[in-house]
Design a protein around this motif. Structure first.
Motif, PDB file in Angstrom:
ATOM      1  N   SER A 235       0.850  -1.205   0.000  1.00  0.00           N
ATOM      2  CA  SER A 235       0.000   0.000   0.000  1.00  0.00           C
ATOM      3  C   SER A 235       0.881   1.248   0.000  1.00  0.00           C
ATOM      4  O   SER A 235       2.091   1.187   0.244  1.00  0.00           O
ATOM      5  N   GLU A 236       0.235   2.378  -0.237  1.00  0.00           N
ATOM      6  CA  GLU A 236       0.987   3.637  -0.210  1.00  0.00           C
ATOM      7  C   GLU A 236       1.545   3.914   1.192  1.00  0.00           C
ATOM      8  O   GLU A 236       2.660   4.410   1.339  1.00  0.00           O
ATOM      9  N   SER A 237       0.794   3.565   2.229  1.00  0.00           N
ATOM     10  CA  SER A 237       1.321   3.807   3.583  1.00  0.00           C
ATOM     11  C   SER A 237       2.514   2.885   3.878  1.00  0.00           C
ATOM     12  O   SER A 237       3.469   3.293   4.549  1.00  0.00           O
ATOM     13  N   GLN A 238       2.486   1.674   3.350  1.00  0.00           N
ATOM     14  CA  GLN A 238       3.662   0.790   3.507  1.00  0.00           C
ATOM     15  C   GLN A 238       4.859   1.331   2.726  1.00  0.00           C
ATOM     16  O   GLN A 238       5.992   1.273   3.191  1.00  0.00           O
ATOM     17  N   MET A 239       4.596   1.886   1.554  1.00  0.00           N
ATOM     18  CA  MET A 239       5.663   2.504   0.764  1.00  0.00           C
ATOM     19  C   MET A 239       6.334   3.626   1.562  1.00  0.00           C
ATOM     20  O   MET A 239       7.556   3.792   1.508  1.00  0.00           O
ATOM     21  N   HIS A 240       5.531   4.355   2.339  1.00  0.00           N
ATOM     22  CA  HIS A 240       6.093   5.441   3.157  1.00  0.00           C
ATOM     23  C   HIS A 240       6.961   4.918   4.299  1.00  0.00           C
ATOM     24  O   HIS A 240       7.735   5.679   4.885  1.00  0.00           O
ATOM     25  N   LEU A 258      16.229 -11.049   0.775  1.00  0.00           N
ATOM     26  CA  LEU A 258      15.617  -9.769   0.428  1.00  0.00           C
ATOM     27  C   LEU A 258      15.949  -8.803   1.558  1.00  0.00           C
ATOM     28  O   LEU A 258      15.534  -8.994   2.700  1.00  0.00           O
ATOM     29  N   VAL A 259      16.716  -7.777   1.218  1.00  0.00           N
ATOM     30  CA  VAL A 259      17.246  -6.846   2.218  1.00  0.00           C
ATOM     31  C   VAL A 259      16.354  -5.609   2.289  1.00  0.00           C
ATOM     32  O   VAL A 259      15.980  -5.034   1.255  1.00  0.00           O
ATOM     33  N   MET A 260      16.018  -5.223   3.516  1.00  0.00           N
ATOM     34  CA  MET A 260      15.155  -4.052   3.726  1.00  0.00           C
ATOM     35  C   MET A 260      15.429  -3.478   5.116  1.00  0.00           C
ATOM     36  O   MET A 260      16.146  -4.079   5.915  1.00  0.00           O
ATOM     37  N   SER A 261      14.824  -2.341   5.394  1.00  0.00           N
ATOM     38  CA  SER A 261      14.970  -1.758   6.729  1.00  0.00           C
ATOM     39  C   SER A 261      14.001  -2.423   7.702  1.00  0.00           C
ATOM     40  O   SER A 261      13.026  -3.065   7.301  1.00  0.00           O
ATOM     41  N   GLN A 262      14.261  -2.209   8.974  1.00  0.00           N
ATOM     42  CA  GLN A 262      13.364  -2.721  10.013  1.00  0.00           C
ATOM     43  C   GLN A 262      11.973  -2.100   9.879  1.00  0.00           C
ATOM     44  O   GLN A 262      10.960  -2.780  10.029  1.00  0.00           O
ATOM     45  N   ALA A 263      11.923  -0.802   9.562  1.00  0.00           N
ATOM     46  CA  ALA A 263      10.623  -0.127   9.402  1.00  0.00           C
ATOM     47  C   ALA A 263       9.827  -0.766   8.264  1.00  0.00           C
ATOM     48  O   ALA A 263       8.618  -1.000   8.393  1.00  0.00           O
ATOM     49  N   ALA A 264      10.502  -1.058   7.153  1.00  0.00           N
ATOM     50  CA  ALA A 264       9.841  -1.709   6.021  1.00  0.00           C
ATOM     51  C   ALA A 264       9.332  -3.089   6.433  1.00  0.00           C
ATOM     52  O   ALA A 264       8.182  -3.445   6.162  1.00  0.00           O
ATOM     53  N   HIS A 265      10.190  -3.846   7.112  1.00  0.00           N
ATOM     54  CA  HIS A 265       9.844  -5.206   7.549  1.00  0.00           C
ATOM     55  C   HIS A 265       8.622  -5.183   8.470  1.00  0.00           C
ATOM     56  O   HIS A 265       7.672  -5.951   8.293  1.00  0.00           O
ATOM     57  N   SER A 267       6.316  -3.022   8.636  1.00  0.00           N
ATOM     58  CA  SER A 267       5.088  -2.532   7.980  1.00  0.00           C
ATOM     59  C   SER A 267       4.374  -3.637   7.196  1.00  0.00           C
ATOM     60  O   SER A 267       3.208  -3.491   6.844  1.00  0.00           O
ATOM     61  N   LEU A 268       5.069  -4.725   6.909  1.00  0.00           N
ATOM     62  CA  LEU A 268       4.488  -5.793   6.083  1.00  0.00           C
ATOM     63  C   LEU A 268       3.482  -6.626   6.879  1.00  0.00           C
ATOM     64  O   LEU A 268       3.662  -6.860   8.068  1.00  0.00           O
ATOM     65  N   THR A 269       2.456  -7.086   6.193  1.00  0.00           N
ATOM     66  CA  THR A 269       1.482  -7.980   6.822  1.00  0.00           C
ATOM     67  C   THR A 269       2.066  -9.394   6.870  1.00  0.00           C
ATOM     68  O   THR A 269       2.985  -9.718   6.097  1.00  0.00           O
ATOM     69  N   PRO A 270       1.549 -10.261   7.768  1.00  0.00           N
ATOM     70  CA  PRO A 270       2.039 -11.649   7.793  1.00  0.00           C
ATOM     71  C   PRO A 270       1.941 -12.334   6.429  1.00  0.00           C
ATOM     72  O   PRO A 270       2.825 -13.096   6.052  1.00  0.00           O
ATOM     73  N   LYS A 271       0.882 -12.020   5.655  1.00  0.00           N
ATOM     74  CA  LYS A 271       0.746 -12.643   4.331  1.00  0.00           C
ATOM     75  C   LYS A 271       1.844 -12.167   3.385  1.00  0.00           C
ATOM     76  O   LYS A 271       2.420 -12.955   2.626  1.00  0.00           O
ATOM     77  N   GLN A 272       2.135 -10.856   3.415  1.00  0.00           N
ATOM     78  CA  GLN A 272       3.204 -10.333   2.547  1.00  0.00           C
ATOM     79  C   GLN A 272       4.554 -10.954   2.917  1.00  0.00           C
ATOM     80  O   GLN A 272       5.340 -11.315   2.030  1.00  0.00           O
ATOM     81  N   VAL A 273       4.814 -11.080   4.214  1.00  0.00           N
ATOM     82  CA  VAL A 273       6.063 -11.716   4.667  1.00  0.00           C
ATOM     83  C   VAL A 273       6.122 -13.156   4.153  1.00  0.00           C
ATOM     84  O   VAL A 273       7.142 -13.599   3.607  1.00  0.00           O
ATOM     85  N   LEU A 283      16.160 -10.119   5.300  1.00  0.00           N
ATOM     86  CA  LEU A 283      17.206  -9.600   6.188  1.00  0.00           C
ATOM     87  C   LEU A 283      16.901  -8.118   6.403  1.00  0.00           C
ATOM     88  O   LEU A 283      16.818  -7.358   5.433  1.00  0.00           O
ATOM     89  N   SER A 284      16.679  -7.720   7.649  1.00  0.00           N
ATOM     90  CA  SER A 284      16.357  -6.309   7.901  1.00  0.00           C
ATOM     91  C   SER A 284      17.218  -5.733   9.011  1.00  0.00           C
ATOM     92  O   SER A 284      17.735  -6.463   9.852  1.00  0.00           O
ATOM     93  N   SER A 285      17.360  -4.418   8.980  1.00  0.00           N
ATOM     94  CA  SER A 285      18.206  -3.717   9.947  1.00  0.00           C
ATOM     95  C   SER A 285      17.594  -2.349  10.214  1.00  0.00           C
ATOM     96  O   SER A 285      16.971  -1.752   9.326  1.00  0.00           O
ATOM     97  N   SER A 286      17.767  -1.837  11.419  1.00  0.00           N
ATOM     98  CA  SER A 286      17.193  -0.533  11.763  1.00  0.00           C
ATOM     99  C   SER A 286      17.970   0.594  11.072  1.00  0.00           C
ATOM    100  O   SER A 286      19.191   0.711  11.228  1.00  0.00           O
TER     101      SER A 286
END
Length: 310
Positions: A235-240, A258-265, A267-273, A283-286
């Motif tokens: 969603s757009e709010s997840q994109m933010h 798949l590397v992303m930030s902790q905030a991105a991780h 924001s994802l729903t259990p289904k998206q994960v 793999l996520s990091s703050s």
């Protein structure tokens, strides 16, 4: 031809802060009301912890220190000024903010050559800056290297003619569209394609809601599906929360992450994960300070190195 690499270049910041020159059209940036020295120290800690996490799973991270004298607050995002390709070509890109142009440093190429990589040819688009035209590397260009397609959301930092020129030079089929976000009730262009879309080997994470034009949206979906990529919508709010700003990399034994930030991780729903983890672990990091002040996230910090070894 490979879509992912196990080698990335990262630039450790020495003068990181909110860049006033990029804030004019990067609507993700916010002022933290901290002294710049404090912001830089926090950013360095986030950077170092991120590098440690990548190296722990076997990603080869080449860290180059920024040059303090340059005063380049956004040097932590090298993927905007350079791209490295399997045939030994290097793309050098025109940047919107004047103080970002100083990020392009020959020392980076010297360092890569000292690490055993071969640079055959530098394709330099930077003269477009004189005409006020920009194309900010793999921030603006999303490369499907296997299928030779390049996706680009047009914005003040991604000129269509320059994008077409890049596609002709590097032999990619161009897929052009516009992606918007709501800012103070108005729909305005998202500054970089890689904020709303991620291309992995077998899937794409994408904010389709940001592509307002139905024909353009259909075009993007059609191309992803034609190449057998699963579409994981955000969603757009997840994109933010920078859920579009992800990069697939290789670790030990060719394992993909798949590397992303902790905030991105978060924001994802259990289904998206679950949908992502069908293909590879996350793999996520703050990166809170970097995201807030810099308006960029994990993907922006990694310049993929596909160069051949000498």
């Amino acid at each position: 031809m490979s879509q992912t690499t196990n080698t990335i270049l990262m630039i450790r910041p020495v003068n990181f802060r909110m860049n006033e020159q990029t804030a004019v059209n990067n609507y993700f940036q916010e002022d933290l009301n901290l002294k710049n020295t404090e912001i830089n120290i926090k950013a360095q800690k986030e950077f170092d912890a991120f590098v440690d996490k990548l190296r722990a799973v076997g990603v080869q991270v080449i860290v180059e220190e920024d040059d303090k004298l340059m005063d380049t607050p956004d040097s932590i995002f090298p993927n905007n000024w350079v791209s490295f390709h399997e045939n030994g070509d290097v793309g050098l890109y025109p940047m919107f903010a004047e103080n970002r142009r100083k990020e392009r440093r020959d020392e980076v190429f010297i360092r890569l050559e000292s690490e055993g990589f071969k640079i055959n040819n530098i394709i330099d688009y930077t003269s477009a800056e004189d005409e006020g035209l920009f194309l900010e590397g793999t921030g603006s260009l999303l490369l499907d290297r296997i299928n030779s397609k390049a996706y680009c959301a047009l914005s003040p930092r991604a000129d269509e003619d320059l994008f077409i020129e890049f596609c002709e030079d590097f032999e990619y089929t161009p897929i052009v569209f516009t992606a918007n976000q709501t800012v103070d009730g108005k729909r305005l262009p998202i500054y970089h394609t890689n904020v709303m879309m991620c291309l992995a080997e077998k899937f794409s994470v994408i904010c389709l809601d940001s592509i307002d034009d139905k024909k353009e949206r259909k075009l993007v979906i059609k191309n992803l599906k034609a190449d057998g990529k699963a579409i994981i919508e955000i969603s757009e709010s997840q994109m933010h929360q920078f859920a579009g700003n992800m990069l697939q990399v290789q670790g030990h034994g060719g394992q993909r992450y798949l590397v992303m930030s902790q905030a991105a991780h978060e924001s994802l729903t259990p289904k998206q994960v679950a949908d992502i983890e069908k293909y590879c672990p996350i793999l996520s990091s703050s990166l809170e300070t970097i995201e807030t002040c810099g308006g960029g996230s994990a993907r922006c910090m990694m310049a993929e190195v596909f160069l051949p070894k000498a």
